[in-house]
Design an enzyme around this catalytic site. Structure first.
Site, mmCIF file in Angstrom:
data_model
loop_
_atom_site.group_PDB
_atom_site.id
_atom_site.type_symbol
_atom_site.label_atom_id
_atom_site.label_comp_id
_atom_site.label_asym_id
_atom_site.label_seq_id
_atom_site.Cartn_x
_atom_site.Cartn_y
_atom_site.Cartn_z
ATOM 1 N N ASN A 92 -2.664 -5.941 -4.243
ATOM 2 C CA ASN A 92 -2.343 -4.860 -5.502
ATOM 3 C C ASN A 92 -1.282 -5.332 -6.007
ATOM 4 O OD1 ASN A 92 -2.898 -3.275 -7.609
ATOM 5 N ND2 ASN A 92 -1.687 -1.384 -6.589
ATOM 6 N N HIS A 125 -5.515 13.951 -2.662
ATOM 7 C CA HIS A 125 -4.477 14.069 -3.392
ATOM 8 C C HIS A 125 -3.975 14.694 -4.208
ATOM 9 C CE1 HIS A 125 -2.901 9.066 -2.997
ATOM 10 N NE2 HIS A 125 -4.472 9.845 -1.433
ATOM 11 N N ARG A 149 -2.646 15.529 0.303
ATOM 12 C CA ARG A 149 -1.544 15.641 0.189
ATOM 13 C C ARG A 149 -0.616 15.712 -0.901
ATOM 14 N NH1 ARG A 149 0.223 9.134 -1.362
ATOM 15 N NH2 ARG A 149 0.028 9.524 -3.332
ATOM 16 N N TYR A 182 6.637 8.964 -7.883
ATOM 17 C CA TYR A 182 5.327 8.067 -7.631
ATOM 18 C C TYR A 182 4.686 9.483 -6.614
ATOM 19 C CZ TYR A 182 2.427 7.592 -3.636
ATOM 20 O OH TYR A 182 0.961 6.853 -2.953
ATOM 21 N N ASP A 193 4.054 11.961 0.951
ATOM 22 C CA ASP A 193 4.031 10.717 1.032
ATOM 23 C C ASP A 193 5.253 10.244 0.015
ATOM 24 O OD1 ASP A 193 4.145 7.895 0.803
ATOM 25 O OD2 ASP A 193 2.621 7.415 -0.331
ATOM 26 N N HIS A 228 6.837 7.377 0.527
ATOM 27 C CA HIS A 228 6.694 6.554 -0.342
ATOM 28 C C HIS A 228 8.263 5.579 -0.245
ATOM 29 C CE1 HIS A 228 4.426 3.033 -3.197
ATOM 30 N NE2 HIS A 228 3.272 3.450 -2.684
ATOM 31 N N GLU A 274 5.029 10.564 4.906
ATOM 32 C CA GLU A 274 4.742 8.930 5.570
ATOM 33 C C GLU A 274 5.837 8.503 4.465
ATOM 34 O OE1 GLU A 274 1.602 8.623 2.792
ATOM 35 O OE2 GLU A 274 1.617 6.450 2.683
ATOM 36 N N GLU A 319 1.678 0.939 5.969
ATOM 37 C CA GLU A 319 0.291 0.661 4.699
ATOM 38 C C GLU A 319 0.574 -1.009 4.425
ATOM 39 O OE1 GLU A 319 0.855 3.826 2.038
ATOM 40 O OE2 GLU A 319 1.793 2.423 0.057
ATOM 41 N N ARG A 362 -0.798 3.522 9.834
ATOM 42 C CA ARG A 362 -1.474 3.109 8.433
ATOM 43 C C ARG A 362 -2.008 1.187 8.275
ATOM 44 N NH1 ARG A 362 -2.176 6.415 4.764
ATOM 45 N NH2 ARG A 362 -1.174 5.659 2.952
ATOM 46 N N HIS A 415 -4.592 3.443 5.382
ATOM 47 C CA HIS A 415 -3.899 3.738 3.975
ATOM 48 C C HIS A 415 -5.554 3.285 3.855
ATOM 49 C CE1 HIS A 415 -2.464 1.123 0.269
ATOM 50 N NE2 HIS A 415 -2.050 2.380 0.525
ATOM 51 N N ASP A 470 -6.739 0.815 -4.949
ATOM 52 C CA ASP A 470 -6.870 -0.424 -4.789
ATOM 53 C C ASP A 470 -7.290 -1.293 -3.651
ATOM 54 O OD1 ASP A 470 -3.746 0.749 -4.463
ATOM 55 O OD2 ASP A 470 -3.847 -0.854 -3.549
ATOM 56 N N GLU A 498 -6.736 7.946 4.576
ATOM 57 C CA GLU A 498 -7.070 8.223 3.369
ATOM 58 C C GLU A 498 -7.604 7.765 2.531
ATOM 59 O OE1 GLU A 498 -3.941 6.001 1.770
ATOM 60 O OE2 GLU A 498 -3.428 7.422 0.030
ATOM 61 N N TRP A 535 10.521 1.041 -5.075
ATOM 62 C CA TRP A 535 9.586 2.162 -5.427
ATOM 63 C C TRP A 535 8.866 2.443 -4.442
ATOM 64 C CZ3 TRP A 535 3.966 2.136 -5.878
ATOM 65 C CH2 TRP A 535 3.324 2.365 -6.970
HETATM 66 O O1 LIG Z 1 -1.613 5.055 -0.869
HETATM 67 C C1 LIG Z 1 -0.725 5.593 -0.629
HETATM 68 O O2 LIG Z 1 0.121 5.958 -0.014
HETATM 69 C C2 LIG Z 1 0.568 5.117 -1.556
HETATM 70 O O3 LIG Z 1 1.060 3.947 -0.882
HETATM 71 C C3 LIG Z 1 -0.497 3.869 -2.196
HETATM 72 C C4 LIG Z 1 0.027 3.308 -2.422
HETATM 73 O O4 LIG Z 1 0.852 2.715 -3.873
HETATM 74 C C5 LIG Z 1 -0.855 1.599 -3.321
HETATM 75 O O5 LIG Z 1 -1.558 1.082 -2.717
HETATM 76 C C6 LIG Z 1 -0.043 0.394 -3.845
HETATM 77 O O6 LIG Z 1 -0.795 -0.576 -4.411
#
Ligand SMILES: O=C(O)C(=O)C[C@H](O)[C@H](O)CO
Length: 403
Positions: free
Chosen positions: A38, A123, A148, A160, A211, A213, A237, A263, A284, A313, A317, A340, A403
């Site tokens: 991605n 989600h 989630r 996010y 998550d 992130h 996560e 991931e 993941r 994951h 994407d 997921e 991010w």
């Molecule tokens: O699915 C998740 O847990 C993610 O964190 C998704 C990511 O942000 C995403 O795959 C980035 O490309």
């Protein structure tokens, strides 16, 4: 022997960008592999087309392990987020071909089904706790056993995991990266009330996930894990970035909330210490970013020795080709935990017709020979690549952060 005659890279953007490798053999049988990274898609497309494809022509498609080792060791430059999706795409396509030749779905080649289906998590998100819970109830009504939860953070313009649409979440949305503003203090205050409300509304049988992130420091993540313990989350996560795997020791010292990470990992070396020291509960890593089914199975076997289960994951994407491969893997692997499932748009599903399906919270890859997923190349050609970036994050004082 099924000799490889062609390896073509197909870049298409049915709602979002995907890079797919199609390997063809003399007998006319072909296989598909996902190579989507991605925000950096064309780097992998070039790696495959310019450097990998020429080395594949004439090889025996049955020699999956040997080709994997050739591409991994033969490049000299090992691992990394570009190399490993390229190797993954070749590997996945070769498993697809082997399954088609054998007349068996890939999970049968991997040892057969270890369970009836693959438990997936959906989600649920919203700008407010109420909106998130309302969406979570919709998932529960559809039979999801695991959900989630991500909610907007009061005082932050965006965060996010919170999408504009109830079912589709696409963070890569701009020609240049969008800049978001982040505050861990505000975020840390917002998650416990979300879980409290969720337990009240969804009951105690639902598996609830969250998550982070990669946004907290280890000690902040330890505090959040402790605060959430009364609500028994299934996992937290990506608590903190995992380049320094020892970071997770500090989190573990402070909470019994289960931890998932990986991931962005692309090889077993990214997770070695995390697994060996049992610093995580779920790994993941996934088919596309971690070297294909061949390497993911190696990671899972190592994880099994240390009571770590899989939690691959599965964001939008990762293409339906990766999703199919993940389901064959998840159905067969002994230490499966959860998968997921962020559903793709109708445009994506039309370009990648597939046999996998969802019922009662579980997914199944179907019983077609190979992966059970195809690509409609004519349709794919109608969706031109569009440059898109993931967002970036700054603290409120302007400092760049994760991010
Ligand atoms: O699915 C998740 O847990 C993610 O964190 C998704 C990511 O942000 C995403 O795959 C980035 O490309």
């Amino acid at each position: 022997m099924p000799r490889i005659t062609a390896a073509r890279v197909i870049v298409t953007s049915p709602g979002r960008n995907f890079v797919t490798l199609k390997i063809e053999t003399e007998a006319g049988i072909y296989g598909l592999g996902d190579a989507t990274l991605n925000g950096r898609e064309l780097a992998v497309a070039s790696y495959l087309a310019d450097h990998v494809a020429p080395c594949l022509i004439g090889r025996d498609a049955h020699r999956i392990e040997d080709i994997w080792q050739f591409l991994y060791k033969g490049a000299y430059w090992r691992r990394g987020p570009v190399t490993m999706p390229a190797i993954a795409a070749v590997d996945t396509a070769l498993w697809d071909i082997k399954g088609k030749i054998a007349g068996l779905p890939v999970y049968q080649l991997l040892g057969g089904a270890s369970r009836e289906g693959v438990m997936v998590y959906g989600h649920a998100n919203g700008r407010t706790i109420e909106e998130t819970i309302d969406n979570a109830l919709h998932y529960q009504e559809q039979g999801y056993k695991a959900i989630r939860l991500q909610s907007g953070v009061p005082g932050l313009a965006s965060t996010y995991g919170v999408s504009k649409d109830r079912y589709f979440y696409e963070p890569a949305d701009a020609d240049l990266p969008t800049e978001n503003v982040w505050s861990s203090e505000k975020y840390l205050r917002s998650v416990p009330p979300l879980f409290e409300a969720a337990r009240e509304a969804l009951g105690w049988d639902a598996h609830l996930l969250h998550d982070i992130h990669h946004r907290l420091t280890p000690i902040e993540a330890g505090r959040l894990g402790k605060d959430l313990e009364p609500y028994r989350p299934f996992w937290l996560e990506d608590a903190t970035p995992a380049e320094n795997q020892a970071n997770f020791r500090l989190i573990r010292q402070h909470t019994t909330t289960p931890l998932a990470v990986g991931e962005v990992f692309n090889s077993i070396w990214d997770a070695k210490q995390l697994i060996e020291e049992q610093l995580i509960d779920y790994i993941r890593a996934t088919v596309v970013h971690a070297g294909g089914l061949t390497h993911l199975r190696r990671i899972a076997s190592f994880a099994d020795l240390h009571n770590v289960r899989t939690g691959c994951h599965g964001a939008t994407d990762l293409s339906p080709v990766c999703m199919a491969a993940a389901l064959h893997f998840g159905l067969s692997v002994p230490n499966f935990g959860i998968q997921e499932y962020m559903r793709h748009t109708a445009e994506t599903d039309a370009v990648f017709p597939h046999a996998y399906g969802f019922a009662d919270g579980l997914m199944h890859p179907g019983d077609q020979p190979g992966l059970g997923v195809d690509i409609d190349e004519e349709l794919a050609a109608r969706y031109e690549y569009k440059r898109a970036y993931l967002p970036v994050n700054r603290l409120q004082d302007g400092t760049m952060t994760n991010w």
